[in-house]
Structure formats: C-alpha cells, structure tokens
Design an enzyme around this catalytic site. Sequence first.
Site, mmCIF file in Angstrom:
data_model
loop_
_atom_site.group_PDB
_atom_site.id
_atom_site.type_symbol
_atom_site.label_atom_id
_atom_site.label_comp_id
_atom_site.label_asym_id
_atom_site.label_seq_id
_atom_site.Cartn_x
_atom_site.Cartn_y
_atom_site.Cartn_z
ATOM 1 N N CYS A 56 0.816 -1.225 0.000
ATOM 2 C CA CYS A 56 0.000 0.000 0.000
ATOM 3 C C CYS A 56 0.847 1.271 0.000
ATOM 4 O O CYS A 56 0.363 2.336 -0.381
ATOM 5 C CB CYS A 56 -0.966 0.007 1.175
ATOM 6 S SG CYS A 56 -2.127 -1.360 1.110
ATOM 7 N N ASN A 98 -10.093 0.041 -0.515
ATOM 8 C CA ASN A 98 -8.630 0.078 -0.433
ATOM 9 C C ASN A 98 -8.053 -0.550 -1.711
ATOM 10 O O ASN A 98 -8.173 -1.752 -1.923
ATOM 11 C CB ASN A 98 -8.169 -0.690 0.814
ATOM 12 C CG ASN A 98 -6.658 -0.662 1.002
ATOM 13 O OD1 ASN A 98 -5.917 -0.276 0.095
ATOM 14 N ND2 ASN A 98 -6.211 -1.085 2.166
ATOM 15 N N HIS A 107 -3.471 7.435 1.805
ATOM 16 C CA HIS A 107 -3.849 6.078 1.407
ATOM 17 C C HIS A 107 -5.258 5.817 1.927
ATOM 18 O O HIS A 107 -5.563 6.084 3.092
ATOM 19 C CB HIS A 107 -2.859 5.084 2.001
ATOM 20 C CG HIS A 107 -3.261 3.659 1.807
ATOM 21 N ND1 HIS A 107 -3.691 3.178 0.584
ATOM 22 C CD2 HIS A 107 -3.320 2.616 2.673
ATOM 23 C CE1 HIS A 107 -3.992 1.898 0.717
ATOM 24 N NE2 HIS A 107 -3.777 1.532 1.967
HETATM 25 C C1 LIG Z 1 -10.729 -4.586 9.563
HETATM 26 C C2 LIG Z 1 -11.452 -3.597 10.465
HETATM 27 C C3 LIG Z 1 -12.432 -2.781 9.643
HETATM 28 C C4 LIG Z 1 -12.233 -4.361 11.506
HETATM 29 O O1 LIG Z 1 -12.867 -3.467 12.404
HETATM 30 P P1 LIG Z 1 -12.871 -3.772 13.961
HETATM 31 O O2 LIG Z 1 -13.678 -2.691 14.577
HETATM 32 O O3 LIG Z 1 -11.436 -3.918 14.367
HETATM 33 O O4 LIG Z 1 -13.667 -5.117 14.000
HETATM 34 P P2 LIG Z 1 -13.233 -6.522 14.638
HETATM 35 O O5 LIG Z 1 -12.162 -7.131 13.801
HETATM 36 O O6 LIG Z 1 -12.968 -6.305 16.096
HETATM 37 O O7 LIG Z 1 -14.566 -7.311 14.443
HETATM 38 C C5 LIG Z 1 -15.725 -6.953 15.162
HETATM 39 C C6 LIG Z 1 -16.796 -7.976 14.856
HETATM 40 O O8 LIG Z 1 -17.242 -7.794 13.492
HETATM 41 C C7 LIG Z 1 -17.202 -9.047 12.820
HETATM 42 N N1 LIG Z 1 -16.879 -8.812 11.421
HETATM 43 C C8 LIG Z 1 -15.654 -8.784 10.835
HETATM 44 N N2 LIG Z 1 -15.787 -8.538 9.533
HETATM 45 C C9 LIG Z 1 -17.097 -8.394 9.289
HETATM 46 C C10 LIG Z 1 -17.839 -8.123 8.135
HETATM 47 N N3 LIG Z 1 -17.275 -7.923 6.932
HETATM 48 N N4 LIG Z 1 -19.181 -8.036 8.241
HETATM 49 C C11 LIG Z 1 -19.784 -8.202 9.411
HETATM 50 N N5 LIG Z 1 -19.130 -8.483 10.550
HETATM 51 C C12 LIG Z 1 -17.807 -8.572 10.483
HETATM 52 C C13 LIG Z 1 -16.113 -9.821 13.518
HETATM 53 O O9 LIG Z 1 -16.309 -11.215 13.304
HETATM 54 C C14 LIG Z 1 -16.323 -9.414 14.947
HETATM 55 O O10 LIG Z 1 -17.394 -10.178 15.488
HETATM 56 P P3 LIG Z 1 -17.317 -10.747 16.998
HETATM 57 O O11 LIG Z 1 -17.181 -9.537 17.850
HETATM 58 O O12 LIG Z 1 -18.594 -11.482 17.110
HETATM 59 O O13 LIG Z 1 -16.097 -11.618 16.990
HETATM 60 C C15 LIG Z 1 -10.443 -2.659 11.157
HETATM 61 O O14 LIG Z 1 -9.702 -3.370 12.108
HETATM 62 C C16 LIG Z 1 -9.502 -2.018 10.197
HETATM 63 O O15 LIG Z 1 -9.909 -1.258 9.345
HETATM 64 N N6 LIG Z 1 -8.204 -2.251 10.358
HETATM 65 C C17 LIG Z 1 -7.200 -1.677 9.464
HETATM 66 C C18 LIG Z 1 -7.177 -2.489 8.238
HETATM 67 C C19 LIG Z 1 -6.504 -1.795 7.131
HETATM 68 O O16 LIG Z 1 -6.797 -0.680 6.841
HETATM 69 N N7 LIG Z 1 -5.581 -2.488 6.489
HETATM 70 C C20 LIG Z 1 -4.925 -2.055 5.359
HETATM 71 C C21 LIG Z 1 -3.820 -1.145 5.719
HETATM 72 S S1 LIG Z 1 -2.883 -0.934 4.322
#
Ligand SMILES: CC(C)(COP(=O)(O)OP(=O)(O)OC[C@H]1O[C@@H](n2cnc3c(N)ncnc32)[C@H](O)[C@@H]1OP(=O)(O)O)[C@@H](O)C(=O)NCCC(=O)NCCS
Length: 322
Positions: A113, A279, A249
């Site tokens: 990225c 993304n 980004h």
């Molecule tokens: C991935 C991201 C959106 C997840 O958000 P979060 O608030 O951390 O969510 P969590 O991973 O804690 O998941 C919360 C719940 O949602 C659920 N969940 C995950 N993906 C889901 C989806 N697509 N749809 C519905 N529910 C989902 C999980 O299973 C979890 O359920 P649980 O609490 O019953 O276990 C977030 O962590 C993020 O954006 N991280 C950075 C990623 C990124 O930008 N990467 C690229 C950088 S280059």
Amino acid sequence: MIRSVVTGTGSALPAQRVSNAELAERVDTSDEWIVERTGIRFRHIAAAHETTATLAADAARAAIAAAGIEAQAIDLIVLATATPDQTFPATATKVQAMLGIDDCVAFDVAAVCSGFLYAVQVADAMLRTGVHHRALVIGAETFSRLLDWEDRTTCVLFGDGAGAIVLEGREAEGDTPRGILSTRLHADGRHNGLLYVDGGPSTTGTVGKLRMKGKEVFRHAVVNLASVMGESLELAGLTADDVDWVVPHQANARILDATARKLGLPPEKVVVTVDIHANTSAASVPLALDVATRDGRIQPGDIVVLEAMGGGFTWGAAVVRW
Ligand SMILES: CC(C)(COP(=O)(O)OP(=O)(O)OC[C@H]1O[C@@H](n2cnc3c(N)ncnc32)[C@H](O)[C@@H]1OP(=O)(O)O)[C@@H](O)C(=O)NCCC(=O)NCCS
C-alpha cells in the site's frame, strides 16, 4: 537545482462496480457493518480481461494526455504494485509496450500500500540526477485476485484500480518552486505477520491469499502515518498550518479521521475516496490525487501531502507544491 514537478494525473477503474449490498449477497456481511467500520460503500472489481497492466496503461494514457505530451517523451516508468500480471517481467515493461514507448527505463516497486510513495521517491531521485527527464509513476492493483472471498474480515475492504502521475524534472525557479519538496520512507519488517499474502514463487509456488490482523494494523497505521507526515513537513520546512490538502492512502475512513486529528488538520482538507474505491493498495493515493485534481480542489501552488502505510510494514509521506 532540479525539482520533480507533477504535470499530469490520470486514473482508471474496472467497469464493474460492486456495492456493499451486492457483496452481502455472497459474503456474511452487511452494508451497515462495512460503512460504520470502514466508510466503504463501493469497490471496483476487475473482469478477466482487465489486469494490473491494462488498468495501469489506461491511467498512464490519461496522465500523459493531461500533461500534454507524447508517450515517447517518457524516459522512466516506475510502477508500484503487489499484484503484477506475471511474477516477471515487470508489469512496467508491459505498460511501456502498451503505450508504444520504444525505449525507456521501466521497473516495478513492491511496497504494497506504500508502493506509490516508494515509487515517487525513487523517480524523484532519478529525475534530480538530470539523467532522466520525464517519469510516469504508477500505482496499479488487482487485489481482488488475492482476496479470500470466504474471509469477510478482509474481502470487503479492497478493490481494484490504477492511478498515475507524470513527473517532469525542471530547473527550480523563484523562492517557491513547484515540485516535490520532501519525501520520507520507513520500513519495519518485524510486522510481516500482521498483513501478508500466504504464498509466493519462492515459498509455496502459489500466488496465495491476503491475510490481515486488522485491529493491530489499525493501531500502527495511525501512529506511523501521523509521525511520518510530521517528518516530511519538517524536511520541507513547513508545518501542518501550511497544508492545503492531504491525499492519504484510502484504507479506512476511521484511520483518515484519526490521523488528521493527531496532526490538528481539519477533515475538509483530507481527500477521501475510500467510500467509492475501497482500499486499492498502491493505486489509492494516485487515484485520489486524480479525483481531487480533476474536480478542481487541488490548484497550482497548493501544498499537498501524500501519505501511505502498508504490509511490511512500510510507510511514507511526500510534500509537493502543486
Ligand atoms: C478490519 C477492520 C475494519 C475491523 O474493524 P474492527 O472494529 O477492528 O472489527 P473486529 O475485527 O474487532 O470485528 C468486530 C466484529 O465484526 C465481525 N466482522 C468482521 N468482519 C465483518 C464483516 N465484513 N461483516 C460483518 N461483521 C464482520 C467480527 O467477526 C467481529 O465479530 P465478533 O465480535 O462477534 O467476533 C479494522 O480493524 C480495520 O480497518 N483495520 C485496518 C485495516 C486496514 O486498513 N488495512 C490495510 C492497511 S494498508
């Protein structure tokens, strides 16, 4: 003193646009969850005939047209991608052939990225030597081909696309010359396991699928991006108050908000396209740049900060007087 001036921008997206609701028909997710956690509403997904090279070439053609030059005037192509058409040769050479450029230097840069920021620094350094004069710097990806469509924690976050800029080496004129004022890059390879692809030619002999520990990536992203933006501004002799536009980004709207807040930048100075592109890895910064240039937000003379962070980890920022 030679400065690298942005003389044109371009972008390209696959024809197929997929909404969160459409995605929810085949993945256990919902529009509400995706919008609330990420700000994403749509992503474009490449069809079989669309590849990283075809998208890159389309974006490059648009950037070359915007710069008002002929493709033959390009003597350097630096293409950032983590999803090349082939393991080798470099996708940049395929793009060179598609553009009909007889001879130039062409290679790929792999920093996921952050790839576009890495490519900008490399091209800037090569232009400032005076050996090269006009560079195409491209970020292009087909991340849909690396996604595990059974993994809802990752597959909803990414999309395909390409963005490009033409950079021209010009003698700096006056007290406030246009061009790239500073670049700053970092890498910390200890974090490989937080964001990676579980395959490769030298390990599994397969392409592999993207794996990510989203929460940890999020935490590192906000800290690293705010700090590298500060470093790049300091190198340019500027402060956050001098910034007209931040083109980040586009990974997650919450990361964009948190990073801008940390630097004390008002949200209206941040260009946001994550809602319409998701993304797109190395393509996301040049895609957003093209949107904000063509809609008239970014104007000549503006101070524009580019920033990105990705797998590795790698991260970086650049300050440009447009
Ligand atoms: C991935 C991201 C959106 C997840 O958000 P979060 O608030 O951390 O969510 P969590 O991973 O804690 O998941 C919360 C719940 O949602 C659920 N969940 C995950 N993906 C889901 C989806 N697509 N749809 C519905 N529910 C989902 C999980 O299973 C979890 O359920 P649980 O609490 O019953 O276990 C977030 O962590 C993020 O954006 N991280 C950075 C990623 C990124 O930008 N990467 C690229 C950088 S280059």
